[in-house]
Design an enzyme around this catalytic site. Structure first.
Site, PDB file in Angstrom:
ATOM      1  N   LYS A  13       5.183   4.592   5.021  1.00  0.00           N
ATOM      2  CA  LYS A  13       6.566   4.080   5.093  1.00  0.00           C
ATOM      3  C   LYS A  13       7.366   4.423   3.852  1.00  0.00           C
ATOM      4  CE  LYS A  13       5.506  -0.362   5.027  1.00  0.00           C
ATOM      5  NZ  LYS A  13       4.042  -0.432   4.981  1.00  0.00           N
ATOM      6  N   ARG A  86       7.822  -9.212   6.426  1.00  0.00           N
ATOM      7  CA  ARG A  86       6.395  -9.057   6.676  1.00  0.00           C
ATOM      8  C   ARG A  86       5.808 -10.252   7.419  1.00  0.00           C
ATOM      9  NH1 ARG A  86       4.880  -5.203   2.297  1.00  0.00           N
ATOM     10  NH2 ARG A  86       2.638  -4.955   2.242  1.00  0.00           N
ATOM     11  N   ARG A 125      -5.479   7.249  -2.225  1.00  0.00           N
ATOM     12  CA  ARG A 125      -4.153   7.201  -2.861  1.00  0.00           C
ATOM     13  C   ARG A 125      -4.273   7.015  -4.376  1.00  0.00           C
ATOM     14  NH1 ARG A 125       0.493   3.449  -0.358  1.00  0.00           N
ATOM     15  NH2 ARG A 125      -0.730   1.669  -1.039  1.00  0.00           N
ATOM     16  N   ARG A 158      -4.338   1.805  -7.460  1.00  0.00           N
ATOM     17  CA  ARG A 158      -3.756   0.462  -7.452  1.00  0.00           C
ATOM     18  C   ARG A 158      -4.853  -0.546  -7.183  1.00  0.00           C
ATOM     19  NH1 ARG A 158       1.273   0.619  -3.371  1.00  0.00           N
ATOM     20  NH2 ARG A 158       0.316  -1.331  -2.727  1.00  0.00           N
ATOM     21  N   ARG A 169      -5.948  -6.464   3.303  1.00  0.00           N
ATOM     22  CA  ARG A 169      -4.526  -6.203   3.607  1.00  0.00           C
ATOM     23  C   ARG A 169      -4.337  -5.838   5.077  1.00  0.00           C
ATOM     24  NH1 ARG A 169      -3.262  -1.722  -0.403  1.00  0.00           N
ATOM     25  NH2 ARG A 169      -1.083  -1.890   0.215  1.00  0.00           N
TER      26      ARG A 169
HETATM   27  P1  AMP Z   1       3.217  -2.876  -0.484  1.00  0.00           P
HETATM   28  O1  AMP Z   1       3.402  -1.989  -1.648  1.00  0.00           O
HETATM   29  O2  AMP Z   1       4.405  -2.942   0.424  1.00  0.00           O
HETATM   30  O3  AMP Z   1       1.939  -2.591   0.278  1.00  0.00           O
HETATM   31  O4  AMP Z   1       3.075  -4.369  -1.058  1.00  0.00           O
HETATM   32  C1  AMP Z   1       2.035  -4.704  -1.976  1.00  0.00           C
HETATM   33  C2  AMP Z   1       1.831  -6.210  -2.003  1.00  0.00           C
HETATM   34  O5  AMP Z   1       3.045  -6.874  -2.411  1.00  0.00           O
HETATM   35  C3  AMP Z   1       1.482  -6.863  -0.670  1.00  0.00           C
HETATM   36  O6  AMP Z   1       0.093  -6.761  -0.369  1.00  0.00           O
HETATM   37  C4  AMP Z   1       1.907  -8.307  -0.924  1.00  0.00           C
HETATM   38  O7  AMP Z   1       1.003  -8.981  -1.780  1.00  0.00           O
HETATM   39  C5  AMP Z   1       3.213  -8.103  -1.718  1.00  0.00           C
HETATM   40  N1  AMP Z   1       4.383  -8.009  -0.827  1.00  0.00           N
HETATM   41  C6  AMP Z   1       5.204  -6.925  -0.660  1.00  0.00           C
HETATM   42  N2  AMP Z   1       6.176  -7.187   0.227  1.00  0.00           N
HETATM   43  C7  AMP Z   1       5.981  -8.462   0.636  1.00  0.00           C
HETATM   44  C8  AMP Z   1       6.649  -9.312   1.568  1.00  0.00           C
HETATM   45  N3  AMP Z   1       7.709  -8.902   2.262  1.00  0.00           N
HETATM   46  N4  AMP Z   1       6.165 -10.577   1.743  1.00  0.00           N
HETATM   47  C9  AMP Z   1       5.091 -11.013   1.046  1.00  0.00           C
HETATM   48  N5  AMP Z   1       4.408 -10.269   0.170  1.00  0.00           N
HETATM   49  C10 AMP Z   1       4.845  -8.998  -0.038  1.00  0.00           C
END
Ligand code: AMP
Length: 212
Positions: A13, A86, A125, A158, A169
């Site tokens: 994404k 989310r 990654r 990461r 996740r």
């Molecule tokens: P991402 O980089 O989008 O995979 O986000 C990494 C982490 O950030 C996720 O596993 C959550 O812990 C937190 N996070 C990101 N966006 C959200 C959201 N909209 N709601 C809750 N937690 C979020």
């Protein structure tokens, strides 16, 4: 354009959002990136988010909803939301915020990919510790090995891309985020794009879906 990108972790994404930004000029807001920056800078938001992000759990809705209100309320231009909403509760919050701002969504794009491929993508990654550029050890390696070929920063895994957290996740996505697909289908805004092909091919289908 005002868009939401939904899809499991590792689906690409973020990459697609950045490419679309280049041609539409819409700002990309990634809640994951905003939270990681806040964590790196040790801000109160970062301190609050850290234990959730590092364990693969979602940060509480109130925290991210507040962040999105602050981000979108003053914004004049279009936007692409990458990683928000989310949960269905976040989806409802966004809906009422955008109604209040009189700026409804144009579309919600769901990127679709099977779990086995997701795990392979996430575990390969690598992220630049300085500029945040994203590489993949097989699909798009850095020309400088363990260093970023854009800024020279060191490439890291990461913490939440480690195998145990990846599994967590994906479960969180299935349980808490996937129900949003039904939420947006009911509203007629949902469009699905397969994320199986190369980034160029996925981008071509994305543009076609959006009529660009
Ligand atoms: P991402 O980089 O989008 O995979 O986000 C990494 C982490 O950030 C996720 O596993 C959550 O812990 C937190 N996070 C990101 N966006 C959200 C959201 N909209 N709601 C809750 N937690 C979020």
């Amino acid at each position: 354009m005002r868009l939401v990108f939904i899809g499991p972790p590792g689906v690409g994404k973020g990459t697609q959002a950045k490419r679309l930004q280049e041609i539409t000029g819409s700002n990309v807001f990634s809640t994951g990136d905003i939270l990681r920056d806040a964590m790196a800078n040790g801000t109160p938001l970062g301190l609050e988010a850290k234990r959730f992000v590092e364990s693969g759990e979602l940060v509480p809705d109130e925290v991210v909803n507040g962040l999105i209100r602050e981000t979108l309320a003053p914004l004049e231009s279009g936007f692409i939301l990458d990683g928000y909403p989310r949960t269905v509760a976040q989806g409802r919050f966004l809906e009422s915020l955008l109604t209040e701002l009189e700026r409804p969504l144009d579309a919600v794009i769901e990127f679709v990919l099977d779990e086995e491929t997701l795990v392979r993508r996430l575990s390969g990654r690598r992220t630049c510790s300085q500029c945040g550029a994203i590489f993949h050890i097989e699909a798009s390696p850095s020309a400088k090995g363990d260093l970023c070929d854009k800024c020279g920063g060191s490439l890291t895994i990461r913490k939440d891309d480690e195998p145990e957290t990846i599994r967590k996740r994906l479960i969180v996505y299935r349980d808490q985020t996937a129900p949003l697909v039904g939420f947006y289908k009911e509203r007629g805004a949902h469009r699905a794009v397969s994320a199986e092909a190369s980034p160029d091919q996925v981008f071509a289908s994305l543009k076609e879906t959006l009529g660009l």
